[in-house]
Each structure stands twice: as structure tokens, then as C-alpha cells.
Scaffold this motif. Structure first.
Motif, PDB file in Angstrom:
ATOM      1  N   ASP A  30      91.773  70.549  92.032  1.00  0.00           N
ATOM      2  CA  ASP A  30      90.901  71.575  91.450  1.00  0.00           C
ATOM      3  C   ASP A  30      90.410  71.150  90.068  1.00  0.00           C
ATOM      4  N   LEU A  31      91.310  70.637  89.224  1.00  0.00           N
ATOM      5  CA  LEU A  31      90.923  70.256  87.860  1.00  0.00           C
ATOM      6  C   LEU A  31      89.940  69.090  87.857  1.00  0.00           C
ATOM      7  N   VAL A  32      90.259  68.040  88.615  1.00  0.00           N
ATOM      8  CA  VAL A  32      89.376  66.877  88.653  1.00  0.00           C
ATOM      9  C   VAL A  32      88.081  67.207  89.379  1.00  0.00           C
ATOM     10  N   GLY A  33      88.170  67.943  90.489  1.00  0.00           N
ATOM     11  CA  GLY A  33      86.987  68.256  91.276  1.00  0.00           C
ATOM     12  C   GLY A  33      85.987  69.114  90.541  1.00  0.00           C
ATOM     13  N   ARG A  34      86.453  69.957  89.619  1.00  0.00           N
ATOM     14  CA  ARG A  34      85.550  70.839  88.871  1.00  0.00           C
ATOM     15  C   ARG A  34      85.272  70.333  87.462  1.00  0.00           C
ATOM     16  N   GLY A  35      85.643  69.090  87.198  1.00  0.00           N
ATOM     17  CA  GLY A  35      85.295  68.477  85.919  1.00  0.00           C
ATOM     18  C   GLY A  35      86.099  68.969  84.741  1.00  0.00           C
ATOM     19  N   ARG A  36      87.232  69.640  84.989  1.00  0.00           N
ATOM     20  CA  ARG A  36      88.056  70.136  83.887  1.00  0.00           C
ATOM     21  C   ARG A  36      89.066  69.097  83.426  1.00  0.00           C
ATOM     22  N   ALA A  37      89.192  68.027  84.161  1.00  0.00           N
ATOM     23  CA  ALA A  37      90.078  66.929  83.795  1.00  0.00           C
ATOM     24  C   ALA A  37      89.439  65.632  84.273  1.00  0.00           C
ATOM     25  N   PRO A  38      89.700  64.524  83.561  1.00  0.00           N
ATOM     26  CA  PRO A  38      89.068  63.253  83.953  1.00  0.00           C
ATOM     27  C   PRO A  38      89.663  62.717  85.246  1.00  0.00           C
ATOM     28  N   ALA A  39      88.812  62.026  86.021  1.00  0.00           N
ATOM     29  CA  ALA A  39      89.275  61.388  87.254  1.00  0.00           C
ATOM     30  C   ALA A  39      89.843  60.021  86.912  1.00  0.00           C
ATOM     31  N   ASP A  40      90.956  60.013  86.163  1.00  0.00           N
ATOM     32  CA  ASP A  40      91.528  58.759  85.689  1.00  0.00           C
ATOM     33  C   ASP A  40      92.477  58.174  86.726  1.00  0.00           C
ATOM     34  N   ASP A  41      93.024  57.010  86.377  1.00  0.00           N
ATOM     35  CA  ASP A  41      93.907  56.297  87.315  1.00  0.00           C
ATOM     36  C   ASP A  41      95.149  57.114  87.631  1.00  0.00           C
ATOM     37  N   TRP A  42      95.689  57.826  86.634  1.00  0.00           N
ATOM     38  CA  TRP A  42      96.911  58.601  86.896  1.00  0.00           C
ATOM     39  C   TRP A  42      96.654  59.694  87.929  1.00  0.00           C
ATOM     40  N   ALA A  43      95.554  60.423  87.769  1.00  0.00           N
ATOM     41  CA  ALA A  43      95.267  61.520  88.697  1.00  0.00           C
ATOM     42  C   ALA A  43      95.077  60.998  90.118  1.00  0.00           C
ATOM     43  N   LEU A  44      94.281  59.933  90.260  1.00  0.00           N
ATOM     44  CA  LEU A  44      93.998  59.419  91.607  1.00  0.00           C
ATOM     45  C   LEU A  44      95.217  58.768  92.237  1.00  0.00           C
ATOM     46  N   SER A  45      95.983  58.021  91.441  1.00  0.00           N
ATOM     47  CA  SER A  45      97.176  57.389  92.004  1.00  0.00           C
ATOM     48  C   SER A  45      98.224  58.431  92.378  1.00  0.00           C
ATOM     49  N   THR A  46      98.300  59.517  91.600  1.00  0.00           N
ATOM     50  CA  THR A  46      99.246  60.588  91.939  1.00  0.00           C
ATOM     51  C   THR A  46      98.852  61.256  93.253  1.00  0.00           C
ATOM     52  N   LEU A  47      97.565  61.544  93.408  1.00  0.00           N
ATOM     53  CA  LEU A  47      97.103  62.156  94.651  1.00  0.00           C
ATOM     54  C   LEU A  47      97.372  61.238  95.838  1.00  0.00           C
ATOM     55  N   ALA A  48      97.112  59.938  95.658  1.00  0.00           N
ATOM     56  CA  ALA A  48      97.338  59.000  96.759  1.00  0.00           C
ATOM     57  C   ALA A  48      98.815  58.900  97.126  1.00  0.00           C
ATOM     58  N   SER A  49      99.683  58.999  96.121  1.00  0.00           N
ATOM     59  CA  SER A  49     101.118  58.829  96.381  1.00  0.00           C
ATOM     60  C   SER A  49     101.746  60.053  97.035  1.00  0.00           C
ATOM     61  N   ILE A  50     101.221  61.246  96.753  1.00  0.00           N
ATOM     62  CA  ILE A  50     101.840  62.464  97.311  1.00  0.00           C
ATOM     63  C   ILE A  50     101.086  62.991  98.522  1.00  0.00           C
ATOM     64  N   ARG A  51      99.994  62.333  98.922  1.00  0.00           N
ATOM     65  CA  ARG A  51      99.158  62.864  99.996  1.00  0.00           C
ATOM     66  C   ARG A  51      99.955  63.071 101.290  1.00  0.00           C
ATOM     67  N   LYS A  52     100.775  62.095 101.668  1.00  0.00           N
ATOM     68  CA  LYS A  52     101.493  62.188 102.931  1.00  0.00           C
ATOM     69  C   LYS A  52     102.543  63.299 102.917  1.00  0.00           C
ATOM     70  N   ARG A  53     102.946  63.742 101.714  1.00  0.00           N
ATOM     71  CA  ARG A  53     103.965  64.784 101.619  1.00  0.00           C
ATOM     72  C   ARG A  53     103.372  66.178 101.471  1.00  0.00           C
ATOM     73  N   VAL A  54     102.042  66.252 101.394  1.00  0.00           N
ATOM     74  CA  VAL A  54     101.360  67.546 101.306  1.00  0.00           C
ATOM     75  C   VAL A  54     100.861  67.919 102.699  1.00  0.00           C
ATOM     76  N   PRO A  55     101.163  69.111 103.200  1.00  0.00           N
ATOM     77  CA  PRO A  55     100.721  69.490 104.548  1.00  0.00           C
ATOM     78  C   PRO A  55      99.204  69.403 104.685  1.00  0.00           C
ATOM     79  N   LEU A  56      98.771  69.082 105.897  1.00  0.00           N
ATOM     80  CA  LEU A  56      97.333  68.955 106.163  1.00  0.00           C
ATOM     81  C   LEU A  56      96.603  70.254 105.863  1.00  0.00           C
TER      82      LEU A  56
END
Length: 584
Positions: A30-56
Motif C-alpha cells: 500500500d505504501l509503495v503502491g501509492r507513492g507514500r514510501a520509496p520503491a527501494d531495494d529493501w521494500a522490494l526484497s522484503t516483498l519478494a522474500s515473504i511472498r510465499k508465506r503470504v496467502p494468495l
């Protein structure tokens, strides 16, 4: 309202538990998608690392929640390369540059590219890029099907095209180095010697060359190109004067019965419709079947829904839905179901035409886009305040409580905008019934006691045993907004008195003291004031009073602003009408 360093707060969350990972996913997207936070390496790498553990289901809901936002290209890529349930909502509304689309297309699945093929707002460059994947995305029939992978190999071997004088990085298949634009399959294949030979033989009316019954690549390419040429030469169908009616859609409601999500048809005319209360006869809304089932939290089938306007969703529908409950707490979370067009024998009466209100529909769409992230903020702040995600320092709990209160105030203002849009579009469901005036006024005055204490304004209520005929929810909103506006504008110690009296013509007059602060605006000029400093509403004094006036007119009353008081004139219920109601 200001929300400071929310992404920094997310960084401190321990992501080892499934619930924390799911909450972090929703917040970062929500924060990155709405421009309230930068789409930096930490945000994207965190999303990639937890994606499989978040329900579809949770990932898909986050993607749907970004509707209308200018999502950064890097986040679009991450979501678009996920499961198609996550990719589909983003690909339907994402806005990227031609170069960003060009870079993304090879990473998409055939199903994801199929979604883009249905968009009509993409440039010719992007559309040509989609066409270049035809041999991979489309299944061909007969002998062509067997050779389609071979034809795809032509596109995937740029080294067969004119060789570069020096070694260079391998270009993306089907993209020219000069412009970055996609070339069609036929344009790439024309430079191959074998295709040139096939074209010559075709012009000389010679039979296709085959070896042992297996078609060559050139034959497949020539057939595909000929098919594309015939398609281009066919006349384009003229645009239809109006959108065709859709036959089915799916929907979800929130715990209050309000429809918050729609898929399968135009959303604007359906979002915000409530299944909690029946509509008046022949008016937009649901019938008593859905409303009765909602009160019992029960399943319902073939309940009638009427959608106003003149779009593809207008007309009559039959709805079937099941109640949803939270697995952990057992709390009711809303309904999920589908709707279909009725058969001829299921719709005996025609639906009266309702004049479309494009401006009101657009405003309701905006309301939906505002309500979704605000609900997310309110829910996440409550989770922090209640320490559902783990222990939280007192200072952060206080900040979460402030965020929750501000979000609820914003939701109240959003609801006011929604009601105003419904009144303007003639789509507000009203169900008049006898309402006792005195208990209603005392209850609402008690609800506003904190605001009255902060202003030091006593609020005496003087009301006889009177009864009015009005919609319960509409009357509550009218009185609460009128009292809140008056109390919020009162000076310290100023009394805001409320009187309810019977008046001639079978009406009840409810008057509220006009605050001294309104003296700067004689008569009803206060209605034109657009300020944002009212403690009673984020939308200001003028908007609140205009909402009171318009809602009062909608329930058959009138509202006037005098020099000393602001007065509602509402239809009264006579004694014989009360007796008739009780007997019926």
C-alpha cells in the motif's frame, strides 16, 4: 492527518510469524503502491522474500486495493509476475511508459499478456509487442499447432537476424535497438533467407516445400502472416451506440452490508450499494430477501437487485451470497456471492428507467478508492494498539490510537460524501417509518457530549412526545450533523439548545440554536462556506449544512436557517396513522 515514517515502522516488525508477514506485505504494497514510501531495494526484497508465506487471497486483495493508484513500475513487475489472481487487477489499471511495458512483457505469463490484450488504452508500440508473442501465447490448430514452438524459436533467435560487427549484449527478442519498439513476427521473419524463398514460391504459385510431410518454419510463418494480412484487410465493425449489458458478476460486502468489491461488470453503479436494508419499490437497491438474510447472517439466493443508470450493469439482477466469518475469532466479516441476469419468467415486471448520473457515479467511485486504504490504515493501527502483532512500546500505541481516531473521522467524512452523491443521483434507499423524536434527540446529544464538554457548551433538549415519519438512518445523519456543526462552532460557554414542537400543516419543527460564530454570514450564506476547521466534520460547516438540507428534502421535509435558530420541518405522524401502523 500526517503519517510519518510508516515504512520505518514496518522495518521494525519481526517477519518470522505468518501474521506479521501478511501484515507487512499489505502495508508495504500500500505504501509503495501509492507513492507514500520509496520503491527501494529493501521494500522490494522484503516483498519478494515473504511472498510465499503470504496467502494468495491476501496478496490478491492487496493488488485490488491499489486500484486508481500510480503504481511504480518495479512494484507492477513484482505483482504482475505473481499468480494470475494477483497480476490481473494490477495489469487492468497500471499506467506505465512504453519502455516500461516493453521491458515487462517478456517476463509476463501468457495469461497475463492476454489481460493486456483486452486493454484499449495501450499505445501502438505496446500492442505490437503483444502481437510478437502470438506464436507463444496462442494455440494454433492442426499442423500449425505442432510447429508453433518452432515458429516461436524464430523470434527467440535474434542472432539469425543481421549479425552485429562486434560482440554485444544480447538484445531482447523482437525489439529494435534504435527505438526499443517491438517488431511483428512477420517483419522479423522477412529477413530470413528461408522465408524469402517461401515467399518467392508462393508468388510463383508453387506448392509448399515439405520434407517427409513436416512443414518448414517458413511455411508456418507465411501462413501466420497471411492470416494477419486478411484480418487487417477486413473492415472494422462500427462502434456500438451503447455498452452491452453484462450477464453476471461477483461481489463482496463489508460487515455493514456495503458492497466494496465487484468483478465482472462496471463497478461505479454497484459499489456502495447496501444489502442491509430493502430499497423502496422500483428504486435502486435490494429487496427484503437479502436484507432479512443479512440481519440473520444467513445465506440467501435469488434476491433481487436493481441497478440504476444506463451502463452495462444497469437493470435487474438476482443475487446469491454466503456469509463470511473470521476463522480465528468467529467475527462476521461480510458476504461473498454472485449475481446473474434473471430469465424471462423470473422478471415479470419491467425495470423503470432511471436517469443516469455520471458525475454522481464518478464521485461514488472516488469514495470507494478513498475508503479502501482508509479502512486498511484504521485496521492496521488497531492491530498495533491492541498489540496483535506483538508487544509495542507505549509511545507507538499512542500514535496508533491517534491514527485510528483520525482514520475513523476520515471514514465518517467519506460516508458523508457517499450519501451526498447518492442523494444527487437519486440512488439513496429510504424506508420511512414512525420515529419518536425525544428519545432520538436525547441519544444523539449524549453521543456528542465529549464535543460539547470540549467546547464548554451545554446542550439542553426540550421535546414533547412527538413522532415523525422518516428513514431512521437518514434522520440520524441529519440530526447528528446539525447538532455537531452547531456545537463545534459554539464559543466557550455558549448554550446550544434543541427544541421540538408540533406546527401547523402536520409537521414537527426541530430547532437548534444558531451559534454566534455564524453571525458573520447573514441568513443562509453559511451554506456557501467551505472551510476545513470544523471539529465536527473534516468537510467543514458549509458541506455539513448542505448535506442536512439535501437529506431533509429527500425525506420530504425542509430546512431553513434563521437569525436565531436552524430549523428542520419534518412530516409528523398523526395518532390515527400510528394506530394503523400498529395494527398492520
Amino acid at each position: 492527518m500526517r503519517f510519518d515514517d510508516l515504512l520505518g515502522t514496518v522495518r521494525t516488525i519481526d517477519l518470522t510469524s505468518p501474521s506479521a508477514a501478511q501484515a507487512a506485505w499489505r502495508q508495504i504494497v500500500d505504501l509503495v503502491g501509492r507513492g507514500r514510501a520509496p520503491a527501494d531495494d529493501w521494500a522490494l526484497s522484503t516483498l519478494a522474500s515473504i511472498r510465499k508465506r503470504v496467502p494468495l487471497v491476501a496478496r490478491a486483495a492487496s493488488a485490488r486495493g491499489l486500484y486508481g493508484a500510480s503504481v511504480p513500475a518495479v512494484l507492477v513487475r513484482l505483482l504482475a509476475t505473481d499468480d494470475i489472481a494477483v497480476a490481473a487487477p494490477v495489469l487492468r489499471f497500471a499506467t506505465l511508459t512504453d519502455q516500461e511495458w516493453t521491458d515487462l512483457l517478456p517476463a509476463l505469463s501468457p495469461a497475463a499478456r492476454a489481460i493486456l490484450r483486452h486493454r484499449r488504452d495501450l499505445s501502438g508500440t505496446v500492442q505490437r509487442g503483444l502481437e510478437s508473442f502470438g506464436s507463444v501465447d496462442f494455440v494454433l490448430s492442426g499442423e500449425t499447432r505442432a510447429n508453433a514452438p518452432v515458429a516461436a524459436a524464430v523470434v527467440e533467435q535474434p542472432s539469425q537476424v543481421e549479425p552485429a560487427p562486434e560482440p554485444a549484449a544480447e538484445p531482447t527478442p523482437g525489439i529494435t535497438e534504435e527505438s526499443g519498439a517491438f517488431l511483428s513476427l512477420g517483419a522479423i521473419a522477412k529477413s530470413l533467407p528461408i522465408v524469402a524463398e517461401a515467399r518467392r514460391r508462393e508468388n510463383d504459385n508453387e506448392a509448399p516445400v515439405s520434407d517427409g510431410g513436416v512443414f518448414r518454419i517458413a511455411d508456418v510463418v507465411a501462413r501466420i502472416e497471411a492470416f494477419q494480412k486478411r484480418q487487417d484487410e477486413q473492415p472494422r465493425p462500427s462502434a456500438a451506440p451503447s455498452l452491452p449489458l453484462r450477464e453476471a458478476f461477483r461481489f463482496e460486502t463489508d460487515p455493514t452490508g456495503m458492497i466494496r468489491w465487484v468483478e465482472g461488470t462496471s463497478r461505479e453503479a454497484i459499489l456502495g450499494t447496501s444489502i442491509a436494508a430493502p430499497a423502496r419499490p422500483a428504486q435502486p437497491g435490494v429487496d427484503g430477501i437479502a436484507a432479512g438474510a443479512f440481519r440473520r447472517r444467513a445465506r440467501f439466493a435469488d434476491a433481487h437487485l436493481i441497478v440504476g443508470g444506463a451502463g452495462e450493469a444497469s437493470g435487474r439482477w438476482l443475487m446469491t451470497a454466503m456469509p463470511l466469518f473470521d476463522a480465528a475469532s468467529g467475527r462476521f466479516t461480510g458476504y461473498r456471492g454472485s449475481a446473474r441476469r434473471p430469465q424471462r419468467h423470473e422478471s415479470p415486471t419491467p425495470v423503470p428507467a432511471v436517469a443516469p448520473a455520471p458525475a454522481a457515479d464518478s464521485l461514488r467511485q472516488l469514495v470507494h478508492e478513498l475508503r479502501t486504504p482508509t479502512n486498511a490504515i484504521a485496521g492496521f493501527s488497531e492491530m498495533i494498539e491492541c498489540e496483535m502483532l506483538g508487544p509495542v512500546e507505549p509511545v507507538y500505541r499512542e500514535q496508533a490510537a491517534t491514527m485510528r481516531d483520525d482514520a475513523h473521522r476520515l471514514l465518517s467524512a467519506i460516508d458523508d460524501v457517499d450519501v451526498a452523491a447518492r442523494v444527487a443521483g437519486g440512488a439513496l434507499p429510504l424506508d420511512p417509518e414512525p420515529i419518536a423524536v425525544a428519545p432520538t434527540l436525547h441519544r444523539l446529544a449524549a453521543d456528542l457530549h465529549l464535543l460539547a464538554e470540549s467546547r464548554g457548551a451545554p446542550v439542553p433538549v426540550i421535546a414533547d412526545e412527538l413522532t415523525v415519519l422518516a428513514d431512521v438512518r437518514a434522520l440520524d445523519r441529519i440530526l447528528s450533523r446539525l447538532l455537531g456543526t452547531a456545537i463545534g462552532a459554539a464559543t466557550m460557554g455558549e448554550e446550544i439548545a434543541v427544541h421540538a414542537d408540533a406546527e401547523a400543516g402536520g409537521r414537527v419543527a426541530i430547532s437548534v440554536t444558531r451559534p454566534n460564530a455564524f453571525d458573520a454570514y447573514p441568513g443562509d450564506r453559511i451554506l456557501s462556506v467551505d472551510d476545513e476547521d470544523s471539529p465536527a466534520s473534516l468537510l467543514g460547516v458549509g458541506f455539513s449544512l448542505r448535506l442536512v438540507r439535501n437529506l431533509t428534502r429527500a425525506i420530504g421535509g425542509a430546512f431553513d436557517i434563521g437569525d436565531r435558530a436552524m430549523t428542520l420541518h419534518l412530516p409528523a405522524v398523526e395518532d390515527d396513522e400510528m394506530g394503523h401502523t400498529a395494527s398492520s
